[in-house]
Design a protein around this motif. Structure first.
Motif, PDB file in Angstrom:
ATOM      1  N   ILE A 250       4.809  15.060  -5.853  1.00 23.07           N
ATOM      2  CA  ILE A 250       4.934  14.126  -3.946  1.00 23.07           C
ATOM      3  C   ILE A 250       5.631  12.911  -3.999  1.00 23.07           C
ATOM      4  O   ILE A 250       4.944  11.467  -4.419  1.00 23.07           O
ATOM      5  CB  ILE A 250       4.151  14.711  -3.369  1.00 23.07           C
ATOM      6  N   VAL A 251       6.582  12.765  -4.053  1.00 21.87           N
ATOM      7  CA  VAL A 251       7.474  11.833  -3.347  1.00 21.87           C
ATOM      8  C   VAL A 251       8.006  11.486  -2.223  1.00 21.87           C
ATOM      9  O   VAL A 251       9.067  11.952  -1.747  1.00 21.87           O
ATOM     10  CB  VAL A 251       9.034  10.922  -4.566  1.00 21.87           C
ATOM     11  N   SER A 252       7.306  10.567  -1.651  1.00 22.44           N
ATOM     12  CA  SER A 252       8.202  10.223   0.068  1.00 22.44           C
ATOM     13  C   SER A 252       8.077   8.831   0.354  1.00 22.44           C
ATOM     14  O   SER A 252       7.870   7.841  -0.466  1.00 22.44           O
ATOM     15  CB  SER A 252       6.946  10.619   0.904  1.00 22.44           C
ATOM     16  N   CYS A 253       9.549   9.092   0.599  1.00 20.34           N
ATOM     17  CA  CYS A 253      10.219   7.654   1.796  1.00 20.34           C
ATOM     18  C   CYS A 253      10.848   8.728   2.904  1.00 20.34           C
ATOM     19  O   CYS A 253      12.231   8.816   2.765  1.00 20.34           O
ATOM     20  CB  CYS A 253      11.059   7.196   0.540  1.00 20.34           C
ATOM     21  N   THR A 254      10.578   7.935   4.084  1.00 20.74           N
ATOM     22  CA  THR A 254      11.154   8.452   5.284  1.00 20.74           C
ATOM     23  C   THR A 254      11.263   7.192   6.192  1.00 20.74           C
ATOM     24  O   THR A 254      10.297   6.263   6.173  1.00 20.74           O
ATOM     25  CB  THR A 254      10.846   9.824   5.766  1.00 20.74           C
ATOM     26  N   MET A 280       1.345  11.042  -6.698  1.00 15.74           N
ATOM     27  CA  MET A 280       1.048  11.008  -5.233  1.00 15.74           C
ATOM     28  C   MET A 280       2.480   9.668  -4.613  1.00 15.74           C
ATOM     29  O   MET A 280       2.029   9.060  -5.278  1.00 15.74           O
ATOM     30  CB  MET A 280       0.779  11.249  -3.702  1.00 15.74           C
ATOM     31  N   VAL A 281       3.430   9.565  -4.294  1.00 13.93           N
ATOM     32  CA  VAL A 281       3.969   8.314  -4.554  1.00 13.93           C
ATOM     33  C   VAL A 281       4.248   7.861  -2.742  1.00 13.93           C
ATOM     34  O   VAL A 281       5.546   9.170  -2.381  1.00 13.93           O
ATOM     35  CB  VAL A 281       4.946   7.784  -5.645  1.00 13.93           C
ATOM     36  N   ASP A 282       4.037   6.998  -2.270  1.00 20.95           N
ATOM     37  CA  ASP A 282       4.013   6.824  -0.607  1.00 20.95           C
ATOM     38  C   ASP A 282       5.079   5.409  -1.134  1.00 20.95           C
ATOM     39  O   ASP A 282       4.756   4.054  -0.667  1.00 20.95           O
ATOM     40  CB  ASP A 282       3.165   6.526   0.076  1.00 20.95           C
ATOM     41  N   LEU A 283       6.464   5.002  -0.689  1.00 28.28           N
ATOM     42  CA  LEU A 283       7.447   4.196  -0.985  1.00 28.28           C
ATOM     43  C   LEU A 283       7.838   4.179   0.835  1.00 28.28           C
ATOM     44  O   LEU A 283       9.009   2.898   1.030  1.00 28.28           O
ATOM     45  CB  LEU A 283       8.919   4.684  -1.775  1.00 28.28           C
ATOM     46  N   ALA A 284       7.407   4.661   1.588  1.00 27.49           N
ATOM     47  CA  ALA A 284       7.514   4.277   2.797  1.00 27.49           C
ATOM     48  C   ALA A 284       6.307   3.393   3.533  1.00 27.49           C
ATOM     49  O   ALA A 284       5.394   2.549   3.024  1.00 27.49           O
ATOM     50  CB  ALA A 284       7.624   5.523   3.842  1.00 27.49           C
ATOM     51  N   VAL A 285       7.555   2.343   4.189  1.00 24.64           N
ATOM     52  CA  VAL A 285       6.966   1.161   5.372  1.00 24.64           C
ATOM     53  C   VAL A 285       7.082   1.699   6.705  1.00 24.64           C
ATOM     54  O   VAL A 285       8.719   1.567   6.851  1.00 24.64           O
ATOM     55  CB  VAL A 285       7.043   0.611   4.482  1.00 24.64           C
ATOM     56  N   PRO A 286       6.921   2.327   7.559  1.00 16.22           N
ATOM     57  CA  PRO A 286       5.325   2.470   7.433  1.00 16.22           C
ATOM     58  C   PRO A 286       4.593   3.636   6.323  1.00 16.22           C
ATOM     59  O   PRO A 286       5.706   4.345   6.055  1.00 16.22           O
ATOM     60  CB  PRO A 286       5.064   2.647   8.765  1.00 16.22           C
TER      61      PRO A 286
END
Length: 432
Positions: A250-254, A280-286
């Motif tokens: 899962i890769v997320s960036c919203t 899992m990769v969380d590329l979002a900030v926040p």
């Protein structure tokens, strides 16, 4: 005018703190207007850059005002992030004048990024400029700074190998996944979001031909459009809790301000998967994924900060490219600083021109009166020229007479340089 940049980035602040100061694109213009309203009497030029790696406020104002604007800018930013001013100061940097210009040039050129040479930042800076223009806070000085920034970045991209040696976040994500799974062709991949970064990551994963791909987005239509490019299925965000167990990666960036994937949803997914591992990769900030998820034994969760550690140096070629880029940036900084210095003298030049026009108008009016009375034209021209030269020299002569000692010597040198210039004779002109 003078410029300063106030910011925090991946080298000065952890991802969770950076998340507090993230601005969505649609928030930039209102935030800039709010910043200026907060200052009340002073209306500086301002632009706001916000990415997953940094939040930076660029401000231009008269030199006498700049120092007084730094503290209010930090207070305003701290208020936006809901932290104390003292806490924010520990994680911010303030760069002024040529240092601010150098920083902007390095950021746009990809030299200040987590991933050396990453190209997305240039588009993000251009969007920041458009939003500042829409907010009415851009102004001549910042417009000039950013136009030169884009020009320098273009030179760096075309004249050096910075870009060719970069390893993007997208490539790093695929490489990490390949370390966990024996064959990426056997996995199901879910992408959350439909922005530029997700498109890049999906492109890299698609090249490895995974068993299946899906894109979940708040707006189904946009998700379907991106999914169509990769032969992927489109999901609604509301369906994630019930479908999460189907995906190995899962890769997320919203742009969500709150986590989209929570600890409970991931724990349920793991149970349904009989604890087969999830990447899992969380590329979002926040963050899009609750940080507590990382504590689950069968989950391998990476943030943007984690990925930066995966970027490897490309050796001597990369260092040579950086040196070339820094030389281009040095030239750009010198040019912008010269432009700023020239701008500082514009009011004086305008005042001198107005004064000269007033003198000229007065002498012409006097000459016309003399001509109307029948005075000889040569006498009138002599009086006009003498009147102009006396007016032009009067202030200088008065300052010379009023000064004494070393001050008079310095004044004399300045007057000589301004009024007693010698024109060098060109021998080639003798026969003309």
């Amino acid at each position: 005018m003078s410029v300063f940049a106030l910011g925090l980035n991946h080298t000065t602040a952890p991802v969770d703190l950076r998340g507090r100061f993230a601005f969505a694109p649609e928030q930039l213009s209102p935030a800039l207007r709010a910043f200026r309203e907060n200052l009340q009497r002073v209306l500086p030029e301002a632009a706001l850059l916000s990415t997953c790696n940094r939040t930076e406020l660029y401000v231009a104002a008269e030199p006498a005002q700049v120092n007084g604007l730094v503290a209010p800018a930090i207070d305003w930013l701290a208020g936006h992030g809901g932290v104390s001013t003292d806490q924010l100061r520990h994680h911010t940097y303030v760069l002024e004048h040529r240092d601010a210009a150098r920083h902007a040039f390095r950021v746009a050129s990809g030299l200040d990024s987590m991933v050396l040479g990453e190209p997305q930042i240039l588009g993000q800076m251009k969007q920041a400029v458009r939003e500042a223009d829409m907010a009415g806070t851009l102004g001549t000085t910042l417009h000039q700074l950013f136009q030169r920034t884009f020009s320098v970045a273009k030179d760096v991209r075309t004249s050096t190998e910075i870009g060719s040696h970069s390893i993007s976040m997208a490539a790093a994500s695929v490489r990490l996944a390949a370390q966990l799974f024996e064959d990426l062709r056997d996995i199901q991949v879910l992408f959350v979001g439909a922005g530029e970064m997700i498109e890049l990551v999906a492109t890299h994963f698609a090249a490895r031909a995974p068993k299946g791909m899906a894109i979940a987005n708040r707006t189904l239509e946009r998700g379907e459009k991106l999914a169509g490019r990769f032969g992927a299925q489109a999901l609604r965000l509301a369906d994630l809790p019930h479908r999460l167990h189907e995906f190995d990666a899962i890769v997320s960036c919203t742009a969500s301000t709150l986590p989209i994937i929570g600890l409970g949803a991931v724990r349920s997914a793991l149970k349904a998967r009989r604890h087969r591992p999830m990447f899992m990769v969380d590329l979002a900030v926040p963050r899009d994924i609750e940080p507590e998820v990382a504590a689950l034994s069968d989950v391998y969760l990476y943030t943007v900060d984690d990925l930066s550690a995966q970027v490897q140096s490309a050796g001597e070629k990369r260092q040579a490219a950086v040196a070339q880029a820094e030389a281009i940036i040095d030239a750009g900084v010198q040019s912008f600083t010269h432009w700023l210095d020239q701008r500082a003298s514009v009011p004086l030049i305008q005042a001198l021109n107005r004064q000269a026009d007033d003198w000229r108008a007065a002498e012409i009016a006097r000459a016309r009166k003399l001509l109307a009375k029948g005075a000889d034209i040569d006498t009138v021209l002599e009086a006009l020229s003498r009147g102009l030269t006396q007016k032009m020299l009067h202030g200088t002569m008065a300052e010379l007479h009023a000064s004494d000692g070393e001050q008079r010597a310095q004044m004399a040198q300045t007057v000589s340089r301004l009024f007693l210039r010698q024109t060098t004779r060109n021998p080639a002109d003798d026969g003309r």
